[in-house]
Design an enzyme around this catalytic site. Structure first.
Site, short mmCIF file in Angstrom:
data_model
loop_
_atom_site.label_atom_id
_atom_site.label_comp_id
_atom_site.label_asym_id
_atom_site.label_seq_id
_atom_site.Cartn_x
_atom_site.Cartn_y
_atom_site.Cartn_z
N ASP A 54 1.15 -1.14 0.33
CA ASP A 54 0.03 -0.28 -0.62
C ASP A 54 0.92 1.22 0.19
OD1 ASP A 54 -3.14 0.32 1.14
OD2 ASP A 54 -1.92 2.25 0.96
N ILE A 55 0.09 1.92 -0.48
CA ILE A 55 1.04 3.96 -0.66
C ILE A 55 0.47 4.28 0.53
CG2 ILE A 55 -0.47 4.62 -1.69
CD1 ILE A 55 1.02 6.25 -3.55
N ASN A 95 -12.71 -3.30 2.03
CA ASN A 95 -13.92 -2.23 2.62
C ASN A 95 -15.01 -2.38 1.46
OD1 ASN A 95 -12.22 -1.32 5.02
ND2 ASN A 95 -10.68 -0.18 3.88
N HIS A 110 -6.93 -5.89 2.50
CA HIS A 110 -5.95 -5.62 3.16
C HIS A 110 -5.41 -6.62 3.68
CE1 HIS A 110 -6.54 -0.68 1.73
NE2 HIS A 110 -7.42 -1.45 2.42
N GLU A 127 -12.21 2.99 -1.32
CA GLU A 127 -11.86 4.30 -1.94
C GLU A 127 -11.91 3.49 -3.35
OE1 GLU A 127 -9.21 6.41 0.31
OE2 GLU A 127 -9.96 6.72 1.86
N VAL A 128 -10.78 2.92 -3.37
CA VAL A 128 -10.48 2.08 -4.66
C VAL A 128 -11.68 1.17 -5.31
CG1 VAL A 128 -8.59 1.08 -6.18
CG2 VAL A 128 -8.55 2.63 -4.18
N HIS A 144 -10.53 -5.34 -3.49
CA HIS A 144 -9.54 -6.01 -2.76
C HIS A 144 -9.22 -6.11 -1.35
CE1 HIS A 144 -9.87 -1.69 -2.35
NE2 HIS A 144 -9.75 -1.00 -1.25
P1 5GP Z 1 -9.59 1.24 0.17
O1 5GP Z 1 -10.71 2.47 1.20
O2 5GP Z 1 -10.64 1.59 -0.82
O3 5GP Z 1 -10.08 -0.44 1.22
O4 5GP Z 1 -7.88 1.26 -0.19
C1 5GP Z 1 -7.30 1.07 -0.73
C2 5GP Z 1 -5.82 1.69 -0.46
O5 5GP Z 1 -5.44 1.69 -1.68
C3 5GP Z 1 -5.71 2.69 0.34
O6 5GP Z 1 -5.17 2.51 1.43
C4 5GP Z 1 -4.66 3.61 -0.73
O7 5GP Z 1 -3.32 3.92 0.37
C5 5GP Z 1 -4.67 2.76 -1.49
N1 5GP Z 1 -4.00 3.21 -2.51
C6 5GP Z 1 -4.43 4.39 -3.67
N2 5GP Z 1 -3.45 4.69 -4.97
C7 5GP Z 1 -2.83 3.69 -4.86
C8 5GP Z 1 -1.68 3.52 -5.55
O8 5GP Z 1 -1.53 4.51 -6.54
N3 5GP Z 1 -0.90 2.83 -5.38
C9 5GP Z 1 -0.51 1.77 -4.19
N4 5GP Z 1 0.59 0.94 -3.67
N5 5GP Z 1 -1.93 1.60 -2.69
C10 5GP Z 1 -2.82 3.00 -3.65
#
Ligand code: 5GP
Length: 131
Positions: free
Chosen positions: A39-40, A97, A112, A105-106, A110
């Site tokens: 994760d970034i 999530n 984590h 958010e994405v 996925h």
């Molecule tokens: P969500 O909130 O959708 O469950 O988590 C999305 C995750 O994607 C977040 O923890 C965020 O830090 C990670 N993320 C967003 N953009 C990027 C990216 O460009 N590269 C990587 N490696 N992780 C990302």
């Protein structure tokens, strides 16, 4: 901003672009069904994301529309990733999530993988009390 967990798949989402190699990632694992990368914005000493290769918006979408082979292949890959990065013995947390209340958010399904330290309570006690 959280996104809705259901809806049409956006082929321009960030994880779709990572899958196509348009955006770099720190890859830890890849097979026919899944890609795993750091994760970034890590929220734990180890914070790895595992994504299926197919176009699924969310867990709800994946669990409903994914083939048996994709679902089995994906979750086996998650287990292999955890083993490969040394998390089986100390333990870890898996989280996905889903949708707005889940804080997704994405819009590409996925999970984590968190580890590397005792992770504390599963969810904020205040939140649990009001559920
Ligand atoms: P969500 O909130 O959708 O469950 O988590 C999305 C995750 O994607 C977040 O923890 C965020 O830090 C990670 N993320 C967003 N953009 C990027 C990216 O460009 N590269 C990587 N490696 N992780 C990302």
């Amino acid at each position: 901003m959280p996104v809705a967990g259901l809806g049409p798949y956006d082929a321009q989402n960030i994880f779709a672009r990572i899958l196509r190699g348009e955006i770099p990632c720190r890859r830890v694992f890849e097979d026919a069904h899944a890609l795993a990368f750091h994760d970034i914005t890590p929220r734990a000493p180890v914070h790895v994301l595992v994504i299926p290769k197919g176009p699924y918006v969310s867990f709800a979408d994946f669990s409903a529309r994914g083939s048996d082979a994709e679902i089995a292949g994906f979750f086996r890959a998650v287990g292999q990733v955890a083993t490969a990065i040394g998390l089986d013995a100390p333990g870890y947390r898996l989280l996905s999530n889903m949708g707005a209340d889940g804080g997704q958010e994405v819009p590409h399904f996925h999970v984590h993988l968190f580890g590397g330290v005792p992770l504390g309570p599963m969810i904020m006690p205040d939140t649990a009390a009001t559920a």
